[in-house]
Design a protein around this motif. Structure first.
Motif, PDB file in Angstrom:
ATOM      1  N   THR A 145       0.832  -1.216   0.000  1.00 14.01           N
ATOM      2  CA  THR A 145       0.000   0.000   0.000  1.00 14.01           C
ATOM      3  C   THR A 145       0.866   1.266   0.000  1.00 14.01           C
ATOM      4  OG1 THR A 145      -0.153  -0.172   2.400  1.00 14.01           O
ATOM      5  CG2 THR A 145      -2.007  -1.054   1.131  1.00 14.01           C
ATOM      6  N   GLY A 146       2.155   1.072  -0.187  1.00 13.55           N
ATOM      7  CA  GLY A 146       3.055   2.239  -0.302  1.00 13.55           C
ATOM      8  C   GLY A 146       3.370   2.923   1.013  1.00 13.55           C
ATOM      9  N   ARG A 147       3.108   2.251   2.146  1.00 11.85           N
ATOM     10  CA  ARG A 147       3.393   2.868   3.451  1.00 11.85           C
ATOM     11  C   ARG A 147       4.835   2.605   3.868  1.00 11.85           C
ATOM     12  NH1 ARG A 147      -0.593   5.026   6.375  1.00 11.85           N
ATOM     13  NH2 ARG A 147      -2.684   4.798   5.572  1.00 11.85           N
ATOM     14  N   TYR A 148       5.752   3.273   3.202  1.00  8.32           N
ATOM     15  CA  TYR A 148       7.170   3.160   3.555  1.00  8.32           C
ATOM     16  C   TYR A 148       7.890   4.411   3.048  1.00  8.32           C
ATOM     17  CZ  TYR A 148       7.361   1.649  -1.338  1.00  8.32           C
ATOM     18  OH  TYR A 148       7.209   1.595  -2.695  1.00  8.32           O
ATOM     19  N   TYR A 149       9.096   4.607   3.568  1.00  9.66           N
ATOM     20  CA  TYR A 149       9.933   5.715   3.111  1.00  9.66           C
ATOM     21  C   TYR A 149      10.997   5.146   2.178  1.00  9.66           C
ATOM     22  CZ  TYR A 149       8.040   8.375   7.043  1.00  9.66           C
ATOM     23  OH  TYR A 149       7.213   8.998   7.920  1.00  9.66           O
ATOM     24  N   THR A 150      11.152   5.752   1.015  1.00  8.94           N
ATOM     25  CA  THR A 150      12.301   5.392   0.185  1.00  8.94           C
ATOM     26  C   THR A 150      13.512   6.083   0.826  1.00  8.94           C
ATOM     27  OG1 THR A 150      12.082   7.312  -1.226  1.00  8.94           O
ATOM     28  CG2 THR A 150      10.853   5.348  -1.892  1.00  8.94           C
ATOM     29  N   ALA A 151      14.721   5.766   0.354  1.00  9.76           N
ATOM     30  CA  ALA A 151      15.921   6.377   0.953  1.00  9.76           C
ATOM     31  C   ALA A 151      15.853   7.902   0.854  1.00  9.76           C
ATOM     32  CB  ALA A 151      17.169   5.847   0.262  1.00  9.76           C
ATOM     33  N   LYS A 152      15.394   8.402  -0.296  1.00 12.78           N
ATOM     34  CA  LYS A 152      15.330   9.859  -0.495  1.00 12.78           C
ATOM     35  C   LYS A 152      14.250  10.468   0.400  1.00 12.78           C
ATOM     36  CE  LYS A 152      14.692  13.476  -3.898  1.00 12.78           C
ATOM     37  NZ  LYS A 152      13.760  14.177  -3.018  1.00 12.78           N
ATOM     38  N   GLU A 153      13.106   9.796   0.471  1.00 10.41           N
ATOM     39  CA  GLU A 153      12.011  10.318   1.306  1.00 10.41           C
ATOM     40  C   GLU A 153      12.440  10.363   2.774  1.00 10.41           C
ATOM     41  OE1 GLU A 153       8.329   8.608  -1.449  1.00 10.41           O
ATOM     42  OE2 GLU A 153       8.878   7.600   0.404  1.00 10.41           O
ATOM     43  N   TYR A 154      13.187   9.358   3.189  1.00  8.23           N
ATOM     44  CA  TYR A 154      13.610   9.322   4.589  1.00  8.23           C
ATOM     45  C   TYR A 154      14.602  10.447   4.876  1.00  8.23           C
ATOM     46  CZ  TYR A 154      14.544   7.549   9.206  1.00  8.23           C
ATOM     47  OH  TYR A 154      14.636   7.446  10.565  1.00  8.23           O
ATOM     48  N   ARG A 155      15.509  10.699   3.919  1.00  9.08           N
ATOM     49  CA  ARG A 155      16.469  11.799   4.095  1.00  9.08           C
ATOM     50  C   ARG A 155      15.716  13.131   4.205  1.00  9.08           C
ATOM     51  NH1 ARG A 155      19.414  13.904  -0.892  1.00  9.08           N
ATOM     52  NH2 ARG A 155      17.375  14.881  -0.926  1.00  9.08           N
ATOM     53  N   ASP A 156      14.684  13.300   3.356  1.00  8.50           N
ATOM     54  CA  ASP A 156      13.882  14.528   3.406  1.00  8.50           C
ATOM     55  C   ASP A 156      13.134  14.639   4.731  1.00  8.50           C
ATOM     56  OD1 ASP A 156      14.773  15.069   0.883  1.00  8.50           O
ATOM     57  OD2 ASP A 156      12.945  14.422  -0.138  1.00  8.50           O
ATOM     58  N   ARG A 157      12.666  13.501   5.233  1.00  9.40           N
ATOM     59  CA  ARG A 157      11.941  13.512   6.510  1.00  9.40           C
ATOM     60  C   ARG A 157      12.873  13.934   7.645  1.00  9.40           C
ATOM     61  NH1 ARG A 157       8.450  11.962  10.281  1.00  9.40           N
ATOM     62  NH2 ARG A 157       8.961  10.349  11.787  1.00  9.40           N
ATOM     63  N   VAL A 158      14.099  13.395   7.639  1.00 15.57           N
ATOM     64  CA  VAL A 158      15.077  13.766   8.678  1.00 15.57           C
ATOM     65  C   VAL A 158      15.298  15.275   8.639  1.00 15.57           C
ATOM     66  CG1 VAL A 158      17.495  13.546   9.418  1.00 15.57           C
ATOM     67  CG2 VAL A 158      16.237  11.518   8.699  1.00 15.57           C
ATOM     68  N   ARG A 159      15.477  15.813   7.421  1.00 15.54           N
ATOM     69  CA  ARG A 159      15.730  17.259   7.280  1.00 15.54           C
ATOM     70  C   ARG A 159      14.534  18.064   7.785  1.00 15.54           C
ATOM     71  NH1 ARG A 159      17.277  18.517   1.470  1.00 15.54           N
ATOM     72  NH2 ARG A 159      19.110  17.312   1.993  1.00 15.54           N
ATOM     73  N   HIS A 160      13.327  17.623   7.406  1.00 14.05           N
ATOM     74  CA  HIS A 160      12.115  18.338   7.806  1.00 14.05           C
ATOM     75  C   HIS A 160      11.973  18.358   9.338  1.00 14.05           C
ATOM     76  CE1 HIS A 160       7.882  19.360   8.230  1.00 14.05           C
ATOM     77  NE2 HIS A 160       7.685  18.211   8.863  1.00 14.05           N
ATOM     78  N   VAL A 161      12.112  17.182   9.951  1.00 13.71           N
ATOM     79  CA  VAL A 161      11.885  17.100  11.402  1.00 13.71           C
ATOM     80  C   VAL A 161      12.980  17.845  12.169  1.00 13.71           C
ATOM     81  CG1 VAL A 161      11.593  15.538  13.371  1.00 13.71           C
ATOM     82  CG2 VAL A 161      10.600  14.939  11.175  1.00 13.71           C
ATOM     83  N   LYS A 162      14.217  17.806  11.648  1.00 13.78           N
ATOM     84  CA  LYS A 162      15.304  18.522  12.334  1.00 13.78           C
ATOM     85  C   LYS A 162      15.056  20.029  12.322  1.00 13.78           C
ATOM     86  CE  LYS A 162      19.356  15.553  12.141  1.00 13.78           C
ATOM     87  NZ  LYS A 162      20.680  15.324  11.553  1.00 13.78           N
ATOM     88  N   ASN A 163      14.317  20.502  11.316  1.00 12.20           N
ATOM     89  CA  ASN A 163      14.049  21.943  11.219  1.00 12.20           C
ATOM     90  C   ASN A 163      12.833  22.398  12.026  1.00 12.20           C
ATOM     91  OD1 ASN A 163      16.225  22.729   9.647  1.00 12.20           O
ATOM     92  ND2 ASN A 163      15.223  22.049   7.771  1.00 12.20           N
ATOM     93  N   LEU A 164      12.080  21.445  12.584  1.00 14.47           N
ATOM     94  CA  LEU A 164      10.928  21.845  13.400  1.00 14.47           C
ATOM     95  C   LEU A 164      11.431  22.506  14.675  1.00 14.47           C
ATOM     96  CD1 LEU A 164       8.651  18.672  13.165  1.00 14.47           C
ATOM     97  CD2 LEU A 164       8.302  20.849  12.013  1.00 14.47           C
ATOM     98  N   ARG A 165      10.790  23.597  15.072  1.00 13.45           N
ATOM     99  CA  ARG A 165      11.247  24.330  16.268  1.00 13.45           C
ATOM    100  C   ARG A 165      10.337  24.072  17.454  1.00 13.45           C
ATOM    101  NH1 ARG A 165      15.262  23.881  15.449  1.00 13.45           N
ATOM    102  NH2 ARG A 165      16.453  24.717  13.729  1.00 13.45           N
ATOM    103  N   LEU A 166      10.964  23.764  18.559  1.00  7.15           N
ATOM    104  CA  LEU A 166      10.218  23.594  19.808  1.00  7.15           C
ATOM    105  C   LEU A 166      10.029  24.969  20.453  1.00  7.15           C
ATOM    106  CD1 LEU A 166      12.208  20.536  20.946  1.00  7.15           C
ATOM    107  CD2 LEU A 166       9.740  20.610  21.099  1.00  7.15           C
ATOM    108  N   PRO A 167       8.962  25.167  21.242  1.00  9.77           N
ATOM    109  CA  PRO A 167       8.770  26.477  21.880  1.00  9.77           C
ATOM    110  C   PRO A 167       9.953  26.851  22.762  1.00  9.77           C
ATOM    111  CG  PRO A 167       6.855  25.066  22.228  1.00  9.77           C
ATOM    112  CD  PRO A 167       7.898  24.224  21.593  1.00  9.77           C
ATOM    113  N   LYS A 168      10.414  28.134  22.651  1.00 15.55           N
ATOM    114  CA  LYS A 168      11.487  28.586  23.559  1.00 15.55           C
ATOM    115  C   LYS A 168      11.283  30.037  23.955  1.00 15.55           C
ATOM    116  CE  LYS A 168      14.818  29.569  19.862  1.00 15.55           C
ATOM    117  NZ  LYS A 168      16.159  29.341  19.377  1.00 15.55           N
TER     118      LYS A 168
END
Lengths: 57, 213
Positions: free
Chosen positions: A34-57
């Motif tokens: 059903t396509g519920r997986y990350y390809t290598a490129k998608e996973y790299r993009d996900r890491v970049r996206h989540v690392k850029n999320l800012r927590l309240p400070k």
């Protein structure tokens, strides 16, 4: 027997479209069919996206 | 059938697999889209391949192989399983970070700190862990201290899970605290405004009184 499988990286990534062509014939993982997986490129993009999320400070 | 060293390695592999499996199930459940990481599946496939090489070596002993063939392959299988586990831990860290940001970003830090005093410590830990994502996995060879590194990482991720659950359970208190702060702010602003208007009126009254003949 002593041959290694091919690596999965951005140069040898999973082809989502090709995988979906065989989905109806595969009897394996429902997630993959059903396509519920990350390809290598998608996973790299996900890491970049989540690392850029800012927590309240 | 297996030598003592192979048995030792197989035991190590089995113990690690028990931990890895739990984590892999958790990471798939924790992912916001319930997606699997192909890298984890690939590492499990490679680990299986090395175990199968050992089994084939024992079932087909006629082919000439090094005396430590079995042990070497089991060592490699353990390495792949470690990488699968690190990938699962990385995925868990990412999903938890995403969930924590979604949960807490609408609220001010003062409110969060009032309800969850350990917020700063957990935030620092989360930033550290996120920057470490993929770092341990990048070290392809399994070092002597890989077990210790994994245990520390697992403990950190467990603490993060606990922090996420704490934040989730504190949502009603956070909402209440936000409402209280808004009410306090409103009354503070209203009082300041009324005092200013009153002061201006009194000053105008005094000025009028003094200037009248």
């Amino acid at each position: 027997m002593d041959l290694d499988f091919q690596d999965i990286d951005e140069e040898h990534d999973v082809d989502r479209e090709k995988a979906s062509l065989y989905a109806s014939r595969n009897r394996g993982s429902v997630r993959i069919n059903t396509g519920r997986y990350y390809t290598a490129k998608e996973y790299r993009d996900r890491v970049r996206h989540v690392k850029n999320l800012r927590l309240p400070k | 059938m297996f030598s003592d060293k192979e048995c030792e390695r197989l035991k190590e592999l089995a113990n690690l697999y028990v931990q890895a499996k739990m984590l892999i199930i958790y990471v798939e459940e924790a992912d916001p889209d319930a997606r699997s990481n192909i890298q984890i599946i690939k590492e499990l496939r490679d680990a299986f391949d090395h175990v199968m090489r050992v089994i084939v070596a024992h079932t087909e002993p006629s082919k000439a192989r090094d005396s430590d063939y079995g042990e070497k392959n089991l060592h490699k299988a353990i390495g792949h399983l470690y990488r699968a586990t690190f990938d699962a831990l990385d995925g868990t860290t990412l999903s938890l970070r995403e969930k924590i940001v979604d949960l807490l970003s609408p609220y001010s830090t003062s409110v969060i700190l009032e309800v969850i005093p350990e917020y700063w410590d957990s935030r620092v830990k989360l930033e550290e862990l996120t920057s470490k994502v993929a770092e341990n996995r990048a070290k392809k060879d399994v070092g002597d201290n890989v077990g210790e590194v994994l245990d520390t990482y697992m403990e950190d991720v467990e603490n993060l899970k606990a922090f996420y659950n704490r934040a989730l359970n504190s949502m009603s208190a956070i909402e209440e605290c936000t409402a209280n702060q808004k009410r306090d702010k409103f009354w503070h602003w209203t009082t300041t405004f009324l005092i200013s208007v009153l002061s201006a009126a009194i000053s105008a009254g005094i000025a009028w009184f003094l200037s009248s003949p």
